[in-house]
Design an enzyme around this catalytic site. Structure first.
Site, PDB file in Angstrom:
ATOM      1  N   ASN A 182      41.617  67.091  57.241  1.00  0.00           N
ATOM      2  CA  ASN A 182      40.218  66.634  57.264  1.00  0.00           C
ATOM      3  C   ASN A 182      40.121  65.384  56.393  1.00  0.00           C
ATOM      4  OD1 ASN A 182      37.459  66.251  57.082  1.00  0.00           O
ATOM      5  ND2 ASN A 182      37.096  68.051  55.784  1.00  0.00           N
ATOM      6  N   HIS A 186      31.423  72.844  57.476  1.00  0.00           N
ATOM      7  CA  HIS A 186      32.129  72.503  56.232  1.00  0.00           C
ATOM      8  C   HIS A 186      31.127  72.603  55.071  1.00  0.00           C
ATOM      9  CE1 HIS A 186      34.261  70.243  53.164  1.00  0.00           C
ATOM     10  NE2 HIS A 186      35.351  70.492  53.855  1.00  0.00           N
ATOM     11  N   GLU A 196      30.556  70.755  52.695  1.00  0.00           N
ATOM     12  CA  GLU A 196      29.839  69.498  52.400  1.00  0.00           C
ATOM     13  C   GLU A 196      28.662  69.306  53.356  1.00  0.00           C
ATOM     14  OE1 GLU A 196      33.329  67.016  52.437  1.00  0.00           O
ATOM     15  OE2 GLU A 196      34.038  68.031  50.631  1.00  0.00           O
ATOM     16  N   GLU A 244      37.468  78.501  53.062  1.00  0.00           N
ATOM     17  CA  GLU A 244      37.531  77.460  52.042  1.00  0.00           C
ATOM     18  C   GLU A 244      36.607  77.814  50.875  1.00  0.00           C
ATOM     19  OE1 GLU A 244      38.957  73.522  53.745  1.00  0.00           O
ATOM     20  OE2 GLU A 244      36.802  73.562  54.054  1.00  0.00           O
ATOM     21  N   GLY A 284      38.655  70.182  46.541  1.00  0.00           N
ATOM     22  CA  GLY A 284      38.686  68.934  45.776  1.00  0.00           C
ATOM     23  C   GLY A 284      38.762  69.123  44.267  1.00  0.00           C
ATOM     24  N   SER A 329      42.271  72.500  47.873  1.00  0.00           N
ATOM     25  CA  SER A 329      43.323  71.988  46.989  1.00  0.00           C
ATOM     26  C   SER A 329      44.732  72.387  47.433  1.00  0.00           C
ATOM     27  CB  SER A 329      43.064  72.418  45.539  1.00  0.00           C
ATOM     28  OG  SER A 329      41.858  71.816  45.077  1.00  0.00           O
TER      29      SER A 329
HETATM   30  C1  PEP Z   1      38.295  70.328  52.468  1.00  0.00           C
HETATM   31  O1  PEP Z   1      37.362  69.606  52.125  1.00  0.00           O
HETATM   32  O2  PEP Z   1      38.262  70.875  53.580  1.00  0.00           O
HETATM   33  C2  PEP Z   1      39.399  70.515  51.551  1.00  0.00           C
HETATM   34  C3  PEP Z   1      40.118  71.581  51.689  1.00  0.00           C
HETATM   35  O3  PEP Z   1      39.583  69.550  50.578  1.00  0.00           O
HETATM   36  P1  PEP Z   1      40.769  69.502  49.491  1.00  0.00           P
HETATM   37  O4  PEP Z   1      42.059  69.838  50.199  1.00  0.00           O
HETATM   38  O5  PEP Z   1      40.744  68.094  48.988  1.00  0.00           O
HETATM   39  O6  PEP Z   1      40.448  70.522  48.452  1.00  0.00           O
END
Ligand code: PEP
Length: 263
Positions: free
Chosen positions: A13, A105, A107, A175, A181, A221
């Site tokens: 992503n 997601h 966000e 997630e 992040g 992460s």
């Molecule tokens: C994401 O936003 O879907 C995600 C997993 O981000 P990151 O790998 O940077 O934690």
């Protein structure tokens, strides 16, 4: 749930990163890096989720150079067409050979106030247009403290699947919001525990066959250094990768997890 025949999926992503020129250069370099490493393409499915404005360029490249990556979008409209300024129809995405679309997601839930009802409407729109929704669920740090790890993601998944056919092709991404992040990933055991609960939700909301064939990804992460631990877990079928999907060598190493998974 029987023998696991689910093909691992490693999904990148990109969020709002890489313009269409950078996207083309990135995909070429990633493909070349995997070729150099003699990566076996059939062993894992790779998908990239560029910004909307990159999709046509990446699709053209993948097509012309026969690059074995699937294409996905980061969001889709709940509507087919009409007066919805700024939105993108699932029919436009499927005409660009997009296979996947990320829906719900954290966000989008946080910055665009997407509720479980909106997520459900988008899942149905994606399926209607032949796209496979990658349904994101996960608890915040506050949810974790108040309700434990799996209660909120399980409710979100139930809401996303309301009225969805058991034969639908979907992907689920667990997630934890606190892991996205932050550099602080869940442990493989934490991911496994929630993914197992989510597989149970698939069985009750859809049926056993859907639960057995649907891939559940972990995201938050993920890096080359920790992917192997997640992929050893029986209910983790891949990863949704944010930051690390923007670095060619790191993402290539995540894709090649079978070389360092040690099973
Ligand atoms: C994401 O936003 O879907 C995600 C997993 O981000 P990151 O790998 O940077 O934690």
């Amino acid at each position: 749930m029987g023998v696991n025949t689910r093909t691992p999926l490693i999904a990148g992503n990109w969020k709002m990163n890489l313009d269409h020129l950078q996207a083309v250069a990135f995909v070429q370099k990633l493909h070349w890096t995997l070729k150099e490493a003699k990566h076996e393409d059939d062993s894992v499915e790779v998908a990239v989720f560029p910004p909307f404005t990159d999709l046509r360029s990446v699709q053209t490249l993948i097509d012309a150079d026969k690059i074995p990556f699937a294409l996905g979008a980061q969001d889709v409209s709940a509507h087919d067409s009409g007066a919805y300024t700024g939105e993108i129809s699932g029919s436009f995405l499927s005409q660009l050979d997009a296979r996947y679309v990320i829906i719900g997601h954290s966000e989008r839930r946080e910055y665009h106030s997407e509720t479980d009802e909106i997520v459900n409407a988008k899942v149905k729109a994606a399926l209607k247009h032949g796209l496979t929704p990658v349904i994101c669920v996960g608890e915040t740090a506050d949810d974790l403290e108040r309700f434990g790890a799996s209660a909120v993601p399980a409710e979100q998944l139930k809401g996303a699947l309301a009225g969805v056919s058991a034969s639908a092709d979907i992907v689920v991404a667990y997630e934890p919001v606190w892991a996205i992040g932050s550099g602080q990933a869940a442990t493989p055991q934490q991911a496994q525990d929630v993914c197992a609960v989510l597989r149970g939700v698939l069985a009750s909301a859809l049926n056993d066959d859907a639960a057995a064939r649907t891939r559940i990804l972990y995201g938050g992460s993920v890096k080359a250094a920790n992917i192997a631990g997640f992929m050893r877990e029986p209910d983790v079928d891949g990863a949704l990768v944010g930051g690390a999907s923007l670095v060619v060598d790191e993402f290539a190493s995540i894709i090649r997890f079978q070389k360092h998974v040690g099973v």
